[in-house]
Design an enzyme around this catalytic site. Structure first.
Site, PDB file in Angstrom:
ATOM      1  N   TYR A   1      56.776 -19.085  30.611  1.00 29.01           N
ATOM      2  CA  TYR A   1      56.769 -18.670  32.112  1.00 29.01           C
ATOM      3  C   TYR A   1      57.827 -19.943  32.888  1.00 29.01           C
ATOM      4  CZ  TYR A   1      54.102 -20.328  35.835  1.00 29.01           C
ATOM      5  OH  TYR A   1      53.423 -20.176  37.804  1.00 29.01           O
TER       6      TYR A   1
ATOM      7  N   SER B   1      58.604 -22.111  41.352  1.00 35.29           N
ATOM      8  CA  SER B   1      57.281 -22.718  40.693  1.00 35.29           C
ATOM      9  C   SER B   1      57.841 -24.307  40.305  1.00 35.29           C
ATOM     10  CB  SER B   1      56.697 -22.315  39.142  1.00 35.29           C
ATOM     11  OG  SER B   1      56.373 -23.567  38.296  1.00 35.29           O
TER      12      SER B   1
END
Ligand code: NDP
Length: 255
Positions: free
Chosen positions: A158, A145
């Site tokens: 996350y 990400s």
């Protein structure tokens, strides 16, 4: 002349392949000739993704899996081997997010994100390893990400999971390179999927800023990830391992 991007006769498992980025990648792999196992928790979504790939002329099977359950992941690889006799490619894409300030997470919420995004990637990679080792080749694509690179005020677990995915990718790449197995990570920028749609509703101002901060001037779509996935799944990338490559419309290149 042979086409180094051709995946004809190869078999891929795509976790979370029943929607969003996973489906964009699964369609790309199927289009390049691979047979694809669509592996997600939701049987109806799995079936619908398979129907879409088959309607477009590809070969796919649905597999129900929970990537945090070792037994379920073992059954996923066994079912793929039963059906196709081989596994060449794993795309460890399944992932979740839950946005809030760090101090507001419960330990259970932290663990759920780390378990699915990071531990799930490890469990799936080690599950396909015996087949790859025996074949003397294999391709693993993990999904990081922008939050593998940057911090996020409302994405602590996350970010930690996605930073971990990149470090795990490098470690698997180094360990398994001598056996002909390549392990690379794709770092998607901001892609329009169910995952980000929820966030857009929660923090609309942040999500509007993303568009203006992305040099390409738009959100990505799942199909944007297919080209790099096909490259990393194919023999064209046989000397590429341990990398983390952004597909982000220039977002991470800009100050
Ligand atoms: P979606 O919510 O659309 O897809 C997530 C997928 O993961 C679903 O197919 C879901 O299947 C599957 N999944 C979740 N938990 C599990 C589990 N325990 N076991 C098996 N499958 C599971 O999100 P995206 O397509 O956006 O996300 C895909 C990946 O890309 C994730 O790893 C995400 O972190 C990453 N990513 C996304 C970005 C974006 O902008 N969208 C940016 C950067 C990274 P089911 O519903 O059947 O459980």
């Amino acid at each position: 002349m042979s086409n180094p991007f051709d995946l004809t006769g190869q078999v891929a498992i795509v976790t979370g392949g029943n929607g969003g980025i996973g489906l964009g990648i699964a369609k790309g792999l199927a289009g390049a000739g691979a047979s694809v196992a669509i592996a997600g928790r939701d049987a109806a979504k799995n079936a619908s993704a398979v129907a879409g790939i088959e309607a477009a002329g590809g070969t796919a099977i649905p597999l129900e899996v929970d990537v945090v359950d070792e037994g379920s992941v073992a059954a996923m690889t066994a079912a793929t081997l039963d059906r196709f006799g081989r596994i060449d490619i794993l795309v460890a894409n399944a992932g979740i997010n839950n946005r809030k300030p760090p101090e507001d997470y419960t330990l259970a919420e932290w663990r759920e994100i780390i378990d699915i995004n990071l531990t799930g990637t490890f469990v799936c990679a080690t599950a396909v390893h015996p087949a790859f080792r025996e074949a003397g080749h294999g391709k693993i694509i993990t999904i990081g990400s922008m939050l593998s690179l940057f911090g996020g005020a409302i994405a602590g677990p996350y970010s930690a999971s996605k930073g971990g995915v990149v470090q795990l990718t490098k470690s698997l790449a180094v360990a398994w390179a001598p056996h002909g197995i390549q392990v690379n990570s794709i770092l998607p920028g901001f892609i329009d999927t169910d995952l980000t749609r929820a966030g857009r509703i929660k923090t609309p101002e942040m999500f509007a800023r993303i568009e203006s901060d992305t040099p390409a001037g738009r959100w990505g779509i799942p199909d944007d990830l297919a080209g790099l996935a096909v490259f990393l799944a194919s023999s064209a990338s046989d000397f590429v391992t341990g990398t983390a490559i952004p597909v982000d419309g220039g977002y991470s290149a800009q100050m």
